[in-house]
Design an enzyme around this catalytic site. Structure first.
Site, mmCIF file in Angstrom:
data_model
loop_
_atom_site.group_PDB
_atom_site.id
_atom_site.type_symbol
_atom_site.label_atom_id
_atom_site.label_comp_id
_atom_site.label_asym_id
_atom_site.label_seq_id
_atom_site.Cartn_x
_atom_site.Cartn_y
_atom_site.Cartn_z
ATOM 1 N N TYR A 41 3.994 7.304 10.059
ATOM 2 C CA TYR A 41 3.103 5.328 9.537
ATOM 3 C C TYR A 41 3.923 4.461 9.091
ATOM 4 O O TYR A 41 3.759 3.830 9.186
ATOM 5 C CB TYR A 41 1.506 5.891 8.446
ATOM 6 C CG TYR A 41 0.654 4.859 8.726
ATOM 7 C CD1 TYR A 41 -0.513 4.414 9.393
ATOM 8 C CD2 TYR A 41 0.942 3.934 7.779
ATOM 9 C CE1 TYR A 41 -1.258 4.186 8.905
ATOM 10 C CE2 TYR A 41 0.102 2.850 7.441
ATOM 11 C CZ TYR A 41 -1.080 2.982 8.368
ATOM 12 O OH TYR A 41 -2.038 2.293 8.623
ATOM 13 N N PRO A 100 -4.017 1.148 18.575
ATOM 14 C CA PRO A 100 -3.262 0.432 17.269
ATOM 15 C C PRO A 100 -4.444 1.259 15.938
ATOM 16 O O PRO A 100 -3.887 1.086 14.784
ATOM 17 C CB PRO A 100 -4.655 -1.032 17.038
ATOM 18 C CG PRO A 100 -5.872 -0.130 18.211
ATOM 19 C CD PRO A 100 -4.944 0.418 19.383
ATOM 20 N N TYR A 133 -9.523 6.154 7.499
ATOM 21 C CA TYR A 133 -8.750 6.368 8.917
ATOM 22 C C TYR A 133 -10.214 8.072 8.870
ATOM 23 O O TYR A 133 -9.577 8.907 8.066
ATOM 24 C CB TYR A 133 -7.744 6.852 9.394
ATOM 25 C CG TYR A 133 -6.578 6.136 9.549
ATOM 26 C CD1 TYR A 133 -6.181 5.141 8.551
ATOM 27 C CD2 TYR A 133 -6.874 5.152 11.042
ATOM 28 C CE1 TYR A 133 -5.042 4.158 8.589
ATOM 29 C CE2 TYR A 133 -5.880 3.828 10.822
ATOM 30 C CZ TYR A 133 -4.898 3.557 9.860
ATOM 31 O OH TYR A 133 -3.925 2.763 10.304
ATOM 32 N N HIS A 165 0.660 -1.030 0.129
ATOM 33 C CA HIS A 165 0.515 -0.007 -0.180
ATOM 34 C C HIS A 165 0.659 1.329 -0.183
ATOM 35 O O HIS A 165 1.567 1.066 0.879
ATOM 36 C CB HIS A 165 -1.121 -0.087 0.898
ATOM 37 C CG HIS A 165 -2.094 -0.838 1.316
ATOM 38 N ND1 HIS A 165 -3.589 -0.405 1.606
ATOM 39 C CD2 HIS A 165 -2.564 -1.901 0.286
ATOM 40 C CE1 HIS A 165 -4.148 -1.824 1.408
ATOM 41 N NE2 HIS A 165 -3.598 -2.644 0.347
ATOM 42 N N LYS A 172 1.034 0.470 14.637
ATOM 43 C CA LYS A 172 2.801 0.335 15.636
ATOM 44 C C LYS A 172 3.218 -0.610 16.566
ATOM 45 O O LYS A 172 4.606 -1.189 16.853
ATOM 46 C CB LYS A 172 3.200 1.408 15.953
ATOM 47 C CG LYS A 172 3.482 2.669 15.650
ATOM 48 C CD LYS A 172 4.532 2.805 14.904
ATOM 49 C CE LYS A 172 4.446 3.441 13.624
ATOM 50 N NZ LYS A 172 4.196 2.917 11.935
HETATM 51 P P1 RFL Z 1 1.651 -11.335 21.783
HETATM 52 O O1 RFL Z 1 1.523 -10.905 20.641
HETATM 53 O O2 RFL Z 1 0.949 -10.913 22.780
HETATM 54 O O3 RFL Z 1 2.362 -13.118 22.386
HETATM 55 C C1 RFL Z 1 2.655 -13.250 23.478
HETATM 56 C C2 RFL Z 1 2.807 -14.503 23.071
HETATM 57 O O4 RFL Z 1 2.983 -15.112 24.821
HETATM 58 C C3 RFL Z 1 3.003 -16.256 25.152
HETATM 59 N N1 RFL Z 1 2.439 -15.990 26.760
HETATM 60 C C4 RFL Z 1 3.107 -17.033 27.078
HETATM 61 N N2 RFL Z 1 3.706 -17.979 27.585
HETATM 62 C C5 RFL Z 1 4.538 -18.743 28.045
HETATM 63 N N3 RFL Z 1 4.128 -18.421 28.950
HETATM 64 C C6 RFL Z 1 3.569 -17.428 29.715
HETATM 65 N N4 RFL Z 1 3.378 -16.739 30.817
HETATM 66 C C7 RFL Z 1 3.161 -16.468 28.367
HETATM 67 N N5 RFL Z 1 2.253 -15.282 28.704
HETATM 68 C C8 RFL Z 1 2.088 -15.171 27.452
HETATM 69 C C9 RFL Z 1 1.069 -15.492 24.343
HETATM 70 O O5 RFL Z 1 0.167 -16.790 24.002
HETATM 71 C C10 RFL Z 1 1.325 -15.114 23.234
HETATM 72 O O6 RFL Z 1 1.185 -15.903 21.771
HETATM 73 O O7 RFL Z 1 3.031 -10.453 21.797
HETATM 74 P P2 RFL Z 1 4.127 -9.954 20.900
HETATM 75 O O8 RFL Z 1 5.127 -10.692 19.723
HETATM 76 O O9 RFL Z 1 5.406 -8.532 21.768
HETATM 77 O O10 RFL Z 1 3.390 -9.421 19.901
HETATM 78 C C11 RFL Z 1 2.892 -8.012 19.482
HETATM 79 C C12 RFL Z 1 1.780 -7.590 18.752
HETATM 80 O O11 RFL Z 1 0.509 -8.661 19.091
HETATM 81 C C13 RFL Z 1 0.569 -5.975 19.156
HETATM 82 O O12 RFL Z 1 2.022 -5.527 19.085
HETATM 83 C C14 RFL Z 1 0.346 -6.156 17.633
HETATM 84 O O13 RFL Z 1 -0.807 -7.177 17.618
HETATM 85 C C15 RFL Z 1 -0.373 -4.609 17.961
HETATM 86 N N6 RFL Z 1 -1.779 -4.114 16.957
HETATM 87 C C16 RFL Z 1 -1.171 -4.193 15.877
HETATM 88 N N7 RFL Z 1 0.203 -3.652 15.577
HETATM 89 C C17 RFL Z 1 0.977 -3.052 14.370
HETATM 90 O O14 RFL Z 1 2.045 -3.071 13.970
HETATM 91 N N8 RFL Z 1 0.269 -2.867 13.210
HETATM 92 C C18 RFL Z 1 -1.122 -3.025 12.658
HETATM 93 O O15 RFL Z 1 -2.107 -3.014 12.289
HETATM 94 C C19 RFL Z 1 -2.169 -3.562 14.417
HETATM 95 N N9 RFL Z 1 -3.119 -3.611 14.742
HETATM 96 C C20 RFL Z 1 -2.636 -4.882 17.143
HETATM 97 C C21 RFL Z 1 -4.286 -4.342 15.699
HETATM 98 C C22 RFL Z 1 -3.590 -5.370 18.379
HETATM 99 C C23 RFL Z 1 -5.076 -4.991 17.539
HETATM 100 N N10 RFL Z 1 -5.152 -5.789 19.653
HETATM 101 C C24 RFL Z 1 -6.362 -7.046 19.839
HETATM 102 C C25 RFL Z 1 -4.551 -5.838 21.046
HETATM 103 C C26 RFL Z 1 -5.179 -4.460 16.422
HETATM 104 C C27 RFL Z 1 -5.291 -4.694 17.027
HETATM 105 C C28 RFL Z 1 -7.148 -5.139 17.188
HETATM 106 C C1 PHB Z 2 -5.872 -4.105 11.063
HETATM 107 O O1 PHB Z 2 -5.965 -3.960 9.647
HETATM 108 O O2 PHB Z 2 -6.170 -4.557 11.668
HETATM 109 C C2 PHB Z 2 -5.440 -2.390 11.749
HETATM 110 C C3 PHB Z 2 -5.132 -1.568 9.908
HETATM 111 C C4 PHB Z 2 -4.798 -0.356 10.420
HETATM 112 C C5 PHB Z 2 -4.516 0.064 12.166
HETATM 113 C C6 PHB Z 2 -4.753 -0.761 13.046
HETATM 114 C C7 PHB Z 2 -5.257 -2.247 12.324
HETATM 115 O O3 PHB Z 2 -4.046 1.045 12.241
#
Ligand code: RFL
Ligand code: PHB
Length: 391
Positions: A385, A293, A201, A72, A297
């Site tokens: 971004y 989110p 957005y 994109h 990032k």
């Molecule tokens: P995770 O993905 O939470 O993984 C942590 C892992 O640790 C396990 N765990 C354990 N394992 C063993 N023993 C224990 N005691 C444990 N406790 C926990 C868990 O089961 C899990 O598998 O952390 P990590 O690897 O640091 O990754 C971070 C990302 O997942 C997170 O920052 C992103 O998803 C945030 N986020 C977004 N980030 C982006 O860069 N671009 C995006 O577009 C974006 N959109 C989002 C998002 C997060 C969202 N939510 C649901 C919070 C959109 C949403 C809606």
């Molecule tokens: C997503 O596709 O899940 C998504 C995209 C952009 C954002 C957050 C989440 O800023």
């Protein structure tokens, strides 16, 4: 069990770290409390920064991303029924982002790790990190009903916001910086082609809305909802009606509806734990910091942390110098705070606080108009971004 680097958590941070260490000839063990199917299906991020794409390619994990991911070159901002496109390559000297879901990044890294990497144990719950200040830190964990100990040279807590690693850092050495927001995101997945070819957005008096996607036939959409909202309290048709209202433009754009296959609410918070290291325990990704989110990032920051750790450890092995490892927390936090700032800016730019005053509404619109009319303001958004460089 004994290894060089004990990794807690098989989210993007833990999985990529294991891959980077494997490529550098350093052994590790990954402990993941959940099962493989759960980790591969947890719906989260969708946007990879240019730097993240480059890292995945260099790690030999970019094949499917390059075939199936969608490059994109911009996003659209909507406010006051107007639309404004931000052109990333034109503003940043060529940077873009990739739409490729976190679920897919995790699937690719898990497959590689199980095929050719060091051990990755599912259903292995870390109970505690012990001896972080010693030469031999340990992770106590439970696997297949038995308690065991993983002895390590280093432990990296990649166990997300609710993990156990952070708790091993004594309170007197910790400082937490936090902000919560009085709203969350109701997110849906729907079997319908995205109604726009780039992310949208939208700032609206009724609240923020985001149009995103997972593929040419699956849409991902979000609505700002009050904090504590139950996803089940929104009927599917109500969600589409509300998305239609908030994304509406004066030029007759319309939103395609489809079958909703998943619905959930995410709370919004900003959180940083300093420092990101205590002795031989290092924190990476959501275990150390959370961003709302809106700036996309979170995953990208997790990637930056583990690249920094892996490079520092390789530097130590190659030169005998622990200088980079000692600078880990400081190096990561510089980038983390830029992402915290950007995510906070994007969140307050686009969401409507429940107690927003008419003055604040006008200022918010003025900020959006400034981005739409000033190349300097627009460039600042585009640079944030597409991502801040790794040191
Ligand atoms: P995770 O993905 O939470 O993984 C942590 C892992 O640790 C396990 N765990 C354990 N394992 C063993 N023993 C224990 N005691 C444990 N406790 C926990 C868990 O089961 C899990 O598998 O952390 P990590 O690897 O640091 O990754 C971070 C990302 O997942 C997170 O920052 C992103 O998803 C945030 N986020 C977004 N980030 C982006 O860069 N671009 C995006 O577009 C974006 N959109 C989002 C998002 C997060 C969202 N939510 C649901 C919070 C959109 C949403 C809606
Ligand atoms: C997503 O596709 O899940 C998504 C995209 C952009 C954002 C957050 C989440 O800023």
């Amino acid at each position: 069990m004994r290894t060089t680097v004990g990794i807690i958590g098989a989210g993007p941070a833990g999985l990529l770290l294991a891959r980077l260490l494997h490529n550098a000839g350093i052994d590790s063990v990954v402990l993941e409390s959940r099962d493989r199917a759960y980790v591969e299906q947890r719906q989260r991020a969708g946007i990879l920064e240019q730097g993240t794409v480059d890292v995945l390619r260099a790690a030999g994990a970019g094949g499917r991303m390059d075939r199936e991911g969608l490059r994109h070159d911009g996003i659209e901002l909507r406010f006051a029924r107007e639309r404004h496109r931000v052109d990333f390559p034109a503003l940043t000297g060529g940077s873009s982002v990739m739409v490729y879901a976190q679920t897919e990044v995790c699937k690719d890294l898990i497959a590689l790790q199980l095929e050719e990497g060091s051990p990755l144990l599912f259903g292995a719950e870390a109970l505690a990190v012990e001896g972080a200040e010693s030469e031999r830190p340990r992770v106590r964990f439970r696997h297949e009903g038995r308690e065991d100990v993983l002895e390590c040279d280093y432990v990296v807590g990649c166990d997300g916001f609710w993990g156990v690693a952070r708790r091993a850092i004594p309170a007197e050495h910790s400082r937490v910086f936090e902000r919560t927001y009085p709203f969350g995101w109701l997110g849906i997945l729907a079997d319908v082609p995205p109604s726009h070819d780039e992310l949208v957005y939208a700032r609206h008096d009724r609240g923020f809305a985001l149009l995103s996607m997972r593929s040419p036939v699956v849409s991902r959409l979000y609505l700002q909802v009050p904090e504590g909202t139950d996803a089940g309290s929104w009927a599917d048709e109500e969600i589409w009606d509300e998305l239609g209202r908030r994304l509406e433009t004066a030029d007759g754009w319309s939103l395609e509806r489809g079958t909703i296959t998943s619905k959930s609410v995410t709370p919004m918070r900003s959180h940083v734990h300093e420092p990101m290291r205590h002795g031989r325990l290092f924190l990476a990704g959501d275990a150390a910091h959370i961003v709302p989110p809106t700036g996309a990032k979170g995953l990208n920051l997790a990637v930056g942390d583990v690249v920094t750790f892996a490079r520092a450890l390789v530097h130590l092995e190659e030169t005998g110098s622990a200088e980079r490892l000692d600078a880990y927390s400081e190096t990561c936090l510089r980038r983390v705070w830029q992402a915290e700032r950007f995510s906070y800016d994007m969140t307050t730019l686009l969401h409507r606080a429940p107690d927003a005053t008419p003055f604040e509404d006008r200022v918010q619109l003025a900020r959006l108009r400034r981005i739409a009319t000033s190349r300097a303001a627009e460039t600042d958004l585009a640079e944030g971004y597409t991502g801040f460089p790794l040191d």
